[in-house]
Enzyme design. Structure first.
Site, PDB file in Angstrom:
ATOM      1  N   GLY A 146      34.074  44.682  41.003  1.00  9.09           N
ATOM      2  CA  GLY A 146      32.922  44.794  42.171  1.00  9.09           C
ATOM      3  C   GLY A 146      33.447  45.755  43.212  1.00  9.09           C
ATOM      4  N   GLY A 206      32.599  39.052  39.740  1.00  3.72           N
ATOM      5  CA  GLY A 206      32.180  37.690  39.620  1.00  3.72           C
ATOM      6  C   GLY A 206      33.332  36.986  38.591  1.00  3.72           C
ATOM      7  N   LYS A 237      31.833  37.294  52.470  1.00  3.34           N
ATOM      8  CA  LYS A 237      31.548  35.977  52.542  1.00  3.34           C
ATOM      9  C   LYS A 237      32.878  34.945  52.303  1.00  3.34           C
ATOM     10  CE  LYS A 237      26.642  35.768  51.071  1.00  3.34           C
ATOM     11  NZ  LYS A 237      26.374  36.163  49.586  1.00  3.34           N
ATOM     12  N   ARG A 268      33.170  51.213  33.030  1.00  7.09           N
ATOM     13  CA  ARG A 268      33.119  50.143  32.019  1.00  7.09           C
ATOM     14  C   ARG A 268      32.592  50.731  30.668  1.00  7.09           C
ATOM     15  NH1 ARG A 268      29.380  46.003  35.713  1.00  7.09           N
ATOM     16  NH2 ARG A 268      31.112  44.785  36.341  1.00  7.09           N
TER      17      ARG A 268
HETATM   18  P1  AMP Z   1      31.882  41.040  48.849  1.00  3.07           P
HETATM   19  O1  AMP Z   1      30.885  41.268  47.896  1.00  3.07           O
HETATM   20  O2  AMP Z   1      31.928  39.495  49.537  1.00  3.07           O
HETATM   21  O3  AMP Z   1      33.368  41.324  48.105  1.00  3.07           O
HETATM   22  O4  AMP Z   1      31.795  41.939  50.212  1.00  3.07           O
HETATM   23  C1  AMP Z   1      31.909  43.275  50.058  1.00  3.07           C
HETATM   24  C2  AMP Z   1      31.244  43.853  51.283  1.00  3.07           C
HETATM   25  O5  AMP Z   1      31.711  43.252  52.593  1.00  3.07           O
HETATM   26  C3  AMP Z   1      31.397  45.229  51.380  1.00  3.07           C
HETATM   27  O6  AMP Z   1      30.002  46.095  51.337  1.00  3.07           O
HETATM   28  C4  AMP Z   1      31.803  45.485  52.830  1.00  3.07           C
HETATM   29  O7  AMP Z   1      31.277  46.493  53.575  1.00  3.07           O
HETATM   30  C5  AMP Z   1      31.550  44.132  53.546  1.00  3.07           C
HETATM   31  N1  AMP Z   1      32.442  43.968  54.639  1.00  3.07           N
HETATM   32  C6  AMP Z   1      33.970  43.835  54.603  1.00  3.07           C
HETATM   33  N2  AMP Z   1      34.115  43.736  55.992  1.00  3.07           N
HETATM   34  C7  AMP Z   1      32.918  43.541  56.752  1.00  3.07           C
HETATM   35  C8  AMP Z   1      33.048  43.196  58.297  1.00  3.07           C
HETATM   36  N3  AMP Z   1      34.121  43.219  59.082  1.00  3.07           N
HETATM   37  N4  AMP Z   1      31.737  43.169  58.787  1.00  3.07           N
HETATM   38  C9  AMP Z   1      30.555  43.208  57.711  1.00  3.07           C
HETATM   39  N5  AMP Z   1      30.850  43.390  56.297  1.00  3.07           N
HETATM   40  C10 AMP Z   1      32.081  43.593  55.813  1.00  3.07           C
END
Ligand code: AMP
Length: 396
Positions: free
Chosen positions: A353, A376, A201, A37
Site C-alpha cells: 500500500g 491490507g 487511521k 505486481r
Molecule cells: P494509511 O492508508 O492508513 O496507511 O494512510 C496513508 C495516508 O496517510 C497517506 O495518504 C498519508 O498522506 C496520510 N497521512 C500520514 N500522516 C498524516 C497526517 N499527519 N495527516 C493527514 N494524513 C496523513
C-alpha cells in the site's frame, strides 16, 4: 515455513492451470504506472510455462462493482505482461469473464501457452464468493494456483470459492515468499525487532498495535495515527486527524507497552500548518499546537529519535507513512525513516500500500529486503489473522 502445497509439489504437464494473480496495478490513461505486481508474478508463471502447463491467468483490477467497465479491463496488463515474459499472453476478452470467448480461447491452447482472462470483478458473484462464478472458473482448469497475496485477506470466488471445485489447489512462489518473510519477521525475528506504524487511521491498525506489542522490542508510531495518542495524553492537537472513539484504546496501548517492557516511541515534535496544502506556511511545534493548526509530518527531533531507535535493529517491519508524504513539504519524516532503513544491516520489510509506494517513489525500493505486494493482506497478517486465500489451498 508455510505448510501448504506449492507449484513445486505438482506436475502440470499438459494440464490447464488456472492461476490467480494480483494484477491490480495503478493505471493512468491506460498506462500502467507501477508494475511491481506484474514483475512479482513472473517466477510462478515462468515455472508453469517451463513445466508444459496451459497457463490461464486471472485477476481483479480496481472496483468495477460486478459489471463490465472498459476502463478497468485487464487488456493493458496482457500487453505489458507479454513484454515482460518475452512470450505472448493472449487476452481472452469476455464480459462474462468465463463466457464463450474465454472458453474457446482455453480450448485452443497448446502446452506452454499463456492467456489472461478479463477482470474477475466484472462478475457480480466474485466479491460475494458465490458458487456460480466459482464453478465457471473451475470448469476451465485441472489445477488451481493462488499467487495473489494482495487479495489473500478476502474470500472471493477467484481465490477461495474456486478451490471447492478443483481437485488440486496450491500456492505460487510469490504467496510463499510473502508469507515466509512476514511470518519469519513476526514469529521468529532476529532481535532487536522494531515495528513502525504510520498512516492516517488508528481504527484500521488497531489490532496490529495490540498484536505487535506482544512481539516487538520497540514500536514506533508516527503519521496521522500519532495524534490520537497525543490527545489521550492531554495534548492540544488543533485540527489534526484524530479518532476520538479510540482515545481509551490509545491509553490502554501505552499502558500495555509499559507492562510488557516494549519501548513505545511517539513523536516529540511535529510539523504543523493551518491548511492541508503543500503551499501552506508551516512550522515545527513541540508539545501543544494552536487550535487552528494541524500536524502533517513528524518534526526533526522525532526523525532523529526514530532513526536512532532503528540504528541497531535487526528486523524491521514498516506499515504507513510518517506524514503526508505526497506533499514535498511534509515528506521529510517518511524520507528520514526510509533512509534509516536503507542504512542499517537488518531485515527490512515494507507492508504494501502507501508505505510501499512511498519507499518506491522516494527511491529507496532496492534498499529494502522485502516490499510486500499486499497492503491490507500484510496488515491482517501482522494482526495475527489467518488469510482465507491461504487457508483454502491444499495442506502439505
Ligand atoms: P494509511 O492508508 O492508513 O496507511 O494512510 C496513508 C495516508 O496517510 C497517506 O495518504 C498519508 O498522506 C496520510 N497521512 C500520514 N500522516 C498524516 C497526517 N499527519 N495527516 C493527514 N494524513 C496523513
Amino acid at each position: 515455513m508455510l505448510n501448504k502445497k506449492s507449484v513445486d509439489d505438482i506436475n502440470v504437464k499438459g494440464k490447464r492451470v488456472l492461476v490467480r494473480c494480483d494484477f491490480n496495478v495503478p493505471l493512468q490513461d491506460g498506462k500502467i504506472t507501477d508494475e511491481n505486481r506484474l514483475v512479482a508474478a513472473l517466477p510462478t508463471i515462468k515455472k508453469l510455462i517451463n513445466d508444459g502447463g496451459k497457463v490461464i491467468l486471472c485477476s481483479h483490477l480496481g472496483k468495477p462493482k460486478g459489471e463490465p467497465k472498459p476502463e478497468l479491463s485487464l487488456a493493458p496488463v496482457a500487453v505489458r505482461l507479454s513484454e515482460l515474459l518475452g512470450q505472448e499472453v493472449k487476452f481472452a476478452a469476455d464480459n462474462e469473464v468465463v463466457g464463450p470467448n474465454a472458453k474457446a480461447a482455453v480450448e485452443a491452447m497448446q502446452d506452454g501457452e499463456v492467456i489472461l482472462l478479463e477482470n474477475t470483478r466484472y462478475r457480480k458473484e466474485e466479491t460475494k464468493n458465490e458458487d456460480e462464478f466459482s464453478k465457471d472458473l473451475a470448469s476451465l482448469a485441472d489445477v488451481f494456483v493462488n499467487d495473489a497475496f494482495g487479495t489473500a485477506h478476502r474470500a472471493h470466488c477467484s481465490n477461495v470459492g474456486v478451490t471447492k471445485y478443483v481437485d488440486t489447489a496450491v500456492v505460487g512462489y510469490l504467496m510463499q515468499k510473502e508469507i515466509d518473510f512476514l511470518g519469519n519477521a513476526v514469529n521468529n525475528p532476529e532481535r532487536p525487532f522494531v515495528a513502525i506504524l504510520g498512516g492516517s487511521k488508528v481504527s484500521s491498525k488497531i489490532s496490529v498495535i495490540n498484536n505487535l506489542l506482544d512481539k516487538v522490542d520497540t514500536l514506533i508510531i508516527g503519521g496521522g495515527m500519532a495524534y490520537t495518542f497525543a490527545k489521550c495524553q492531554g495534548h492540544e492537537i488543533g485540527t489534526s486527524l484524530v479518532e476520538n472513539d479510540y482515545l481509551d484504546y490509545a491509553k490502554e496501548m501505552i499502558e500495555k507497552a509499559k507492562n510488557k517492557g516494549v519501548n513505545l516511541l511517539l513523536p516529540i515534535d511535529t510539523v504543523v500548518a493551518k491548511e492541508f496544502s503543500n503551499d501552506a506556511a508551516f512550522r515545527v511545534v513541540e508539545g501543544d499546537m494552536e487550535a487552528d493548526e494541524m500536524g502533517l509530518d513528524i518534526g526533526p527531533k522525532t526523525r532523529e529519535l526514530f532513526a536512532n531507535a532503528l540504528a541497531d535493529a535487526k528486523t524491521v517491519v514498516w506499515n504507513g507513512p510518517m506524514g503526508v508524504f505526497e506533499m514535498s513539504n511534509f515528506a521529510n519524516g517518511t524520507i528520514a525513516v526510509a533512509k534509516a532503513l536503507a542504512d542499517i544491516d537488518a531485515t527490512t520489510i515494507i507492508g504494501g500500500g502507501d508505505s510501499a509506494a512511498a519507499v518506491n517513489i522516494l527511491g529507496f525500493g532496492d534498499k529494502m529486503t522485502h516490499i510486500s505486494t499486499g497492503g491490507g493482506a500484510s496488515l491482517e497478517f501482522l494482526e495475527g489473522k489467518e488469510l482465507p486465500g491461504v487457508v483454502a489451498a491444499n495442506d502439505k
